[in-house]
Scaffold this motif. Structure first.
Motif, PDB file in Angstrom:
ATOM      1  N   ILE A  58       0.857  -1.183   0.000  1.00  0.00           N
ATOM      2  CA  ILE A  58       0.000   0.000   0.000  1.00  0.00           C
ATOM      3  C   ILE A  58       0.897   1.237   0.000  1.00  0.00           C
ATOM      4  N   GLU A  59       0.724   2.073  -0.996  1.00  0.00           N
ATOM      5  CA  GLU A  59       1.540   3.282  -1.132  1.00  0.00           C
ATOM      6  C   GLU A  59       0.653   4.513  -0.988  1.00  0.00           C
ATOM      7  N   GLU A  60       1.007   5.403  -0.069  1.00  0.00           N
ATOM      8  CA  GLU A  60       0.259   6.648   0.093  1.00  0.00           C
ATOM      9  C   GLU A  60       0.704   7.615  -0.989  1.00  0.00           C
ATOM     10  N   ARG A  61      -0.238   8.030  -1.837  1.00  0.00           N
ATOM     11  CA  ARG A  61       0.076   8.905  -2.972  1.00  0.00           C
ATOM     12  C   ARG A  61      -0.237  10.378  -2.695  1.00  0.00           C
ATOM     13  N   GLY A  62      -1.003  10.634  -1.665  1.00  0.00           N
ATOM     14  CA  GLY A  62      -1.416  11.987  -1.355  1.00  0.00           C
ATOM     15  C   GLY A  62      -2.401  11.960  -0.210  1.00  0.00           C
ATOM     16  N   ASP A  63      -2.999  13.106   0.076  1.00  0.00           N
ATOM     17  CA  ASP A  63      -3.978  13.193   1.152  1.00  0.00           C
ATOM     18  C   ASP A  63      -5.189  12.327   0.818  1.00  0.00           C
ATOM     19  N   ARG A  64      -5.388  11.251   1.576  1.00  0.00           N
ATOM     20  CA  ARG A  64      -6.515  10.333   1.404  1.00  0.00           C
ATOM     21  C   ARG A  64      -6.473   9.586   0.071  1.00  0.00           C
ATOM     22  N   VAL A  65      -5.298   9.455  -0.502  1.00  0.00           N
ATOM     23  CA  VAL A  65      -5.135   8.737  -1.766  1.00  0.00           C
ATOM     24  C   VAL A  65      -4.079   7.643  -1.590  1.00  0.00           C
ATOM     25  N   TYR A  66      -4.478   6.402  -1.903  1.00  0.00           N
ATOM     26  CA  TYR A  66      -3.579   5.259  -1.761  1.00  0.00           C
ATOM     27  C   TYR A  66      -3.600   4.428  -3.038  1.00  0.00           C
ATOM     28  N   ALA A  67      -2.434   3.878  -3.371  1.00  0.00           N
ATOM     29  CA  ALA A  67      -2.316   2.978  -4.509  1.00  0.00           C
ATOM     30  C   ALA A  67      -1.889   1.606  -4.013  1.00  0.00           C
ATOM     31  N   ILE A  68      -2.446   0.565  -4.626  1.00  0.00           N
ATOM     32  CA  ILE A  68      -2.167  -0.811  -4.217  1.00  0.00           C
ATOM     33  C   ILE A  68      -1.768  -1.615  -5.448  1.00  0.00           C
ATOM     34  N   ASP A  69      -0.769  -2.469  -5.287  1.00  0.00           N
ATOM     35  CA  ASP A  69      -0.364  -3.335  -6.401  1.00  0.00           C
ATOM     36  C   ASP A  69      -1.256  -4.575  -6.422  1.00  0.00           C
ATOM     37  N   GLY A  70      -2.535  -4.318  -6.676  1.00  0.00           N
ATOM     38  CA  GLY A  70      -3.530  -5.384  -6.693  1.00  0.00           C
ATOM     39  C   GLY A  70      -4.717  -5.004  -7.542  1.00  0.00           C
ATOM     40  N   THR A  71      -5.779  -5.755  -7.401  1.00  0.00           N
ATOM     41  CA  THR A  71      -6.981  -5.600  -8.210  1.00  0.00           C
ATOM     42  C   THR A  71      -7.965  -4.627  -7.565  1.00  0.00           C
ATOM     43  N   PRO A  72      -9.024  -4.238  -8.288  1.00  0.00           N
ATOM     44  CA  PRO A  72     -10.044  -3.392  -7.663  1.00  0.00           C
ATOM     45  C   PRO A  72     -10.663  -4.023  -6.417  1.00  0.00           C
ATOM     46  N   ALA A  73     -10.922  -5.323  -6.455  1.00  0.00           N
ATOM     47  CA  ALA A  73     -11.477  -5.992  -5.277  1.00  0.00           C
ATOM     48  C   ALA A  73     -10.506  -5.932  -4.107  1.00  0.00           C
ATOM     49  N   ASP A  74      -9.209  -6.136  -4.390  1.00  0.00           N
ATOM     50  CA  ASP A  74      -8.188  -5.985  -3.345  1.00  0.00           C
ATOM     51  C   ASP A  74      -8.251  -4.589  -2.735  1.00  0.00           C
ATOM     52  N   CYS A  75      -8.390  -3.590  -3.604  1.00  0.00           N
ATOM     53  CA  CYS A  75      -8.392  -2.199  -3.150  1.00  0.00           C
ATOM     54  C   CYS A  75      -9.553  -1.910  -2.207  1.00  0.00           C
ATOM     55  N   VAL A  76     -10.718  -2.432  -2.534  1.00  0.00           N
ATOM     56  CA  VAL A  76     -11.884  -2.206  -1.682  1.00  0.00           C
ATOM     57  C   VAL A  76     -11.704  -2.901  -0.337  1.00  0.00           C
ATOM     58  N   VAL A  77     -11.184  -4.128  -0.356  1.00  0.00           N
ATOM     59  CA  VAL A  77     -10.904  -4.829   0.895  1.00  0.00           C
ATOM     60  C   VAL A  77      -9.920  -4.028   1.747  1.00  0.00           C
ATOM     61  N   ALA A  78      -8.853  -3.552   1.119  1.00  0.00           N
ATOM     62  CA  ALA A  78      -7.858  -2.767   1.844  1.00  0.00           C
ATOM     63  C   ALA A  78      -8.445  -1.458   2.360  1.00  0.00           C
ATOM     64  N   GLY A  79      -9.247  -0.821   1.533  1.00  0.00           N
ATOM     65  CA  GLY A  79      -9.849   0.445   1.937  1.00  0.00           C
ATOM     66  C   GLY A  79     -10.786   0.290   3.117  1.00  0.00           C
ATOM     67  N   ILE A  80     -11.628  -0.736   3.075  1.00  0.00           N
ATOM     68  CA  ILE A  80     -12.650  -0.898   4.108  1.00  0.00           C
ATOM     69  C   ILE A  80     -12.081  -1.493   5.392  1.00  0.00           C
ATOM     70  N   THR A  81     -11.211  -2.480   5.273  1.00  0.00           N
ATOM     71  CA  THR A  81     -10.749  -3.192   6.474  1.00  0.00           C
ATOM     72  C   THR A  81      -9.430  -2.677   7.035  1.00  0.00           C
ATOM     73  N   HIS A  82      -8.753  -1.784   6.291  1.00  0.00           N
ATOM     74  CA  HIS A  82      -7.465  -1.274   6.767  1.00  0.00           C
ATOM     75  C   HIS A  82      -7.434   0.250   6.802  1.00  0.00           C
ATOM     76  N   VAL A  83      -7.534   0.883   5.646  1.00  0.00           N
ATOM     77  CA  VAL A  83      -7.417   2.341   5.594  1.00  0.00           C
ATOM     78  C   VAL A  83      -8.538   3.014   6.379  1.00  0.00           C
ATOM     79  N   LEU A  84      -9.763   2.523   6.224  1.00  0.00           N
ATOM     80  CA  LEU A  84     -10.931   3.139   6.865  1.00  0.00           C
ATOM     81  C   LEU A  84     -11.519   2.250   7.960  1.00  0.00           C
TER      82      LEU A  84
END
Length: 263
Positions: A58-84
């Motif tokens: 998980i790479e922080e790209r800016g204020d409230r912006v993160y990039a993940i070396d994964g799929t859209p589904a991965d991103c939502v999982v990361a966003g909901i269960t980790h970032v938020l």
């Protein structure tokens, strides 16, 4: 509509894609609590694939912006269960995809998967895609319809959404904002057969999986026809519960272990 809902954004075209910038503007019309967790690179056509057995960065790209070396589904999982994880999002918006996700094509759509995964976590999940004219090149796309009407689509869905076990697939036509005829709630097109086929590359022995033509006939009341012929924004509610309960009923809940022709 909830005042200032928490909104998580993702896409399948990648964190730097212009359609995601359009989606950020749409979300900020609805709330100032907007977060982005999107793939670091293009993930179009990945469907609902999850990255299992491999580490994800998980790479922080800016204020409230993160990039993940994964799929859209991965991103939502990361966003909901980790970032938020302190407070989960009320809404997950996915897109705006460059090109349509209509009919059976949506089954392989990473854009649709982002909204679906959000809904599976209890959020209102909505996927956005903008039509484009492929005859004029892959980089030439007018985002005007999505930019002008995206927030209104979310508001309209929220007015009648009552927590149903669904997510939404939304497509915007090739049209100026003033040419859009309205918002139509329609079923998705079931094609006569899969639209995908193998296409021979110019490189010997190499091929592409692509869509060369749209299977016919088309249903005049389904998303494909309504978007192209009526210049309407199409909204298709899709069930998370995919069981065919009619088949369950007809089977009586069981099937013979020794079927016909077996002794």
């Amino acid at each position: 509509m909830k005042v200032n809902p928490r909104i998580l954004l993702t896409n399948d075209d990648g964190v730097d894609a212009p359609g995601l910038a359009v989606l950020v503007d749409i979300a900020r019309e609805l709330s100032n609590d907007v977060w982005v967790v999107a793939p670091a690179a293009n993930q179009s056509g990945t469907g609902h694939r999850m990255t299992f057995g491999y580490e994800i960065e998980i790479e922080e790209r800016g204020d409230r912006v993160y990039a993940i070396d994964g799929t859209p589904a991965d991103c939502v999982v990361a966003g909901i269960t980790h970032v938020l994880k302190d407070r989960r999002p009320d809404i997950v918006l996915s897109g705006v995809a460059r090109g349509l996700n209509l009919g059976d094509i949506m089954h392989c759509s990473g854009t649709a998967a982002g909204a679906r995964e959000g809904a599976l976590h209890g959020a209102l999940g909505i996927a956005f895609s903008q039509a484009m004219d492929y005859d004029h090149g892959r980089d030439e796309i007018d985002w005007g319809a999505a930019a002008a009407h995206g927030a209104a689509v979310v508001r309209s869905i929220m007015e009648i959404f009552e927590g149903e076990d669904v997510y939404f697939n939304v497509n915007f036509p090739i049209a100026t904002p003033d040419e859009v005829s309205g918002i139509r709630v329609v079923p998705h097109q079931r094609f006569a057969h899969s639209p995908f086929e193998l296409y021979e590359s110019r490189n010997p022995g190499k091929h592409f999986v692509t869509i060369l033509s749209t299977p016919k006939p088309l249903d005049a009341d389904a998303d494909f026809h309504i978007l192209h012929e009526d210049n309407a924004i199409t909204v298709t509610p899709l069930m998370l519960q995919q069981t065919d309960f009619d088949f369950v009923r007809r089977s009586g809940g069981s099937l013979p272990l020794n079927g016909p022709g077996r002794t």
